[in-house]
Design an enzyme around this catalytic site. Structure first.
Site, PDB file in Angstrom:
ATOM      1  N   SER A  42       0.810  -1.205   0.000  1.00  0.00           N
ATOM      2  CA  SER A  42       0.000   0.000   0.000  1.00  0.00           C
ATOM      3  C   SER A  42       0.848   1.262   0.000  1.00  0.00           C
ATOM      4  O   SER A  42       1.550   1.559  -0.946  1.00  0.00           O
ATOM      5  CB  SER A  42      -0.965  -0.053   1.191  1.00  0.00           C
ATOM      6  N   LYS A  95      -0.748  -3.883  -3.508  1.00  0.00           N
ATOM      7  CA  LYS A  95      -2.067  -3.316  -3.212  1.00  0.00           C
ATOM      8  C   LYS A  95      -2.149  -1.929  -3.836  1.00  0.00           C
ATOM      9  O   LYS A  95      -1.456  -1.014  -3.415  1.00  0.00           O
ATOM     10  CB  LYS A  95      -2.335  -3.218  -1.710  1.00  0.00           C
ATOM     11  N   GLN A 106      -9.582   2.899  -0.443  1.00  0.00           N
ATOM     12  CA  GLN A 106     -10.887   2.648   0.171  1.00  0.00           C
ATOM     13  C   GLN A 106     -11.388   3.857   0.958  1.00  0.00           C
ATOM     14  O   GLN A 106     -10.596   4.664   1.437  1.00  0.00           O
ATOM     15  CB  GLN A 106     -10.823   1.439   1.122  1.00  0.00           C
TER      16      GLN A 106
END
Length: 500
Positions: free
Chosen positions: A330, A355, A359
């Site tokens: 991430s 990733k 979100q």
């Protein structure tokens, strides 16, 4: 940026999970970023605009009511009524509604888009004060399996030997199959001092592993500094274990001190870093990336891209390398990709986790919450690394014993045995300097001799067999070797690349 306390509690619950810094990247950041797209802000991401998460509870209810006139939703209403009024057994209304929401999210086949019902959210909010007690690992759903992204540095999970991509099968003997991520998390986390036993499936290991972990306080410090001396030059090292609210400030303070002390080069270490808040990784990148290339790009469902820049005019006057591995995910991947593509800096280590989505947590107005994937993030050159990861420019793996597993002994391993458990022990023996003759999993005479030599040195009964005591001692010494800085081949290579 001000965040209401109720939303902050939610962000912490999502980010902490098992005590880890999570991989949440909030929409609020994008509403305040500076870009050169058609508009300077994403309308759908503006906290003051008409996005669902920004509405009041009454507005959210009205929004849902207004949607019921949609023709497709009429079909859902019809199915709801048919089941409620005609199914052979009585069905609770709430059960049908919750099931419908969960079913819609399941069809997305996105492990990062999840639903927490009112009761689950209540449990998370009730335990928020102890949210930094647990095992200390970032988890995600991968192929419907609760999967370790990375254990936190110094956490019980790391000390017990959990590794990236481990899949949790059981918690204290109870299967987690069929549970959603948060139901599984609630089983795993707990109060400091309590023990949890995880049954774990590990890639490359044929039999599940049983790992006992004593829950503890999870370290909140996210930035660590060190220096390495080589050929008269000083390499400053800044390790980032996760990206939380104070990480950028801690990083800038560490960087300033290293620069004032006269370092000749910098190594940024994000190995095992599961990610966190992009607001902080953005601030860190602004220290290094000039304004001629974007720090990151964000793409919405319509393919519209927004690019975000720093205001820096020139790069640092010293060399930089970035250390990463399979546990870098991430926000860590944003840092690595940007430092490479926009800064031209080398990436040392192994391929990252992969990733590449963003979100947003959206309260539904009744205590439940949907965390929904709304954006892709792209590298400065427009690459999407989701489920692919980032390849290092200089690949370096650690010694084989770094990748060994906890020794799980039910019956003593002995001459003529064969299998993964023997192979694991052989790699440990080899790493500790006891030549087992082979490392293919066959317990040979040479392996017996190596075990006997180890037992003699360790003050154990010399049997040539690996029982629980011998296995435990092997594991203890291997952990010491892994933690020894002189055995860190990736760091060694990063320093070499820095000054080559």
């Amino acid at each position: 940026m001000n965040i209401k306390p109720r939303y902050m509690a939610l962000l912490l619950a999502l980010a902490v999970l098992l005590g880890a810094g999570g991989s949440y990247i909030g929409i609020e950041y994008f509403a305040n970023a500076t870009g050169n797209s058609k508009t300077d802000q994403l309308a759908t991401a503006n906290p003051d605009g008409e996005n669902f998460g920004s509405l009041t509870e009454e507005e959210q209810k009205q929004f849902i009511q207004d949607m019921t006139g949609d023709a497709d939703l009429k079909k859902v209403e019809q199915a709801y009524s048919l089941i409620k009024d005609n199914y052979v057994q009585k069905v609770e209304k709430n059960q049908l509604v919750e099931g419908a929401i969960q079913g819609m999210l399941d069809t997305l086949e996105d492990p990062y888009s999840v639903y927490m019902d009112k009761e689950t959210m209540k449990q998370f909010n009730q335990t928020i004060e102890s949210s930094f007690q647990g095992i200390g690992a970032e988890v995600s759903m991968v192929n419907d399996k609760v999967t370790i992204v990375a254990p936190i540095k110094g956490s019980p999970a790391e000390e017990a030997g959990l590794k990236p991509n481990d899949q949790i099968l059981k918690v204290d003997g109870d299967s987690v199959e069929g549970l959603d991520l948060y139901e599984a998390v609630l089983k795993i986390r707990g109060e400091k001092g309590t023990e949890v036993t995880l049954q774990v499936s590990r890639p490359g290991v044929s039999e599940p592993l049983s790992i006992d972990i004593v829950r503890d306080d999870i370290p909140l410090e996210t930035v660590y500094t060190d220096t390495k001396e080589v050929n008269g030059k000083t390499a400053g090292v800044i390790e980032i274990t996760s990206f939380s609210e104070k990480t950028a400030d801690e990083f800038k303070e560490a960087l300033s001190k290293l620069e004032n002390d006269g370092m000749d080069g910098l190594i940024i270490d994000v190995r095992g870093n599961p990610g966190g808040l992009f607001t902080d990784v953005q601030e860190i990148l602004k220290e290094f990336i000039p304004d001629d290339k974007p720090i990151v790009q964000v793409e919405d469902r319509n393919g519209e891209k927004s690019r975000y820049f720093s205001s820096l005019k020139e790069k640092k006057d010293y060399p930089i390398t970035v250390l990463m591995d399979e546990g870098s995910a991430s926000a860590s991947e944003i840092l690595a990709a940007t430092m490479n593509e926009a800064g031209g800096y080398d990436l040392v280590g192994t391929k990252s986790f992969g990733k590449g989505t963003v979100q947003q947590a959206m309260p539904m107005g009744d205590g439940s919450t949907i965390k929904l994937t709304l954006y892709k993030w792209l590298t400065p050159d427009g690459n999407w690394i989701h489920e692919k990861g980032i390849e290092p420019t200089v690949e370096v793996k650690q010694p084989e014993y770094f990748y060994t597993n906890p020794v799980d002994i039910e019956e003593a391993l002995q001459f003529n045995d064969n299998g993964d458990k023997v192979k694991n022990v052989q790699k440990m023996l080899d790493g500790l300097g006891y030549d087992p003759g082979r490392t293919d999993g066959f317990f040979s005479e040479e392996t017996v001799s190596a075990v006997e030599a180890f037992q003699k040195e360790a003050g154990l009964d010399v049997t040539g067999e690996v029982d629980e005591k011998t296995g435990g001692k092997l594991e203890e010494l291997i952990i010491e070797e892994v933690r020894s800085e002189e055995n860190d081949k990736q760091m060694e290579k990063a320093v070499e690349v820095l000054f080559q």
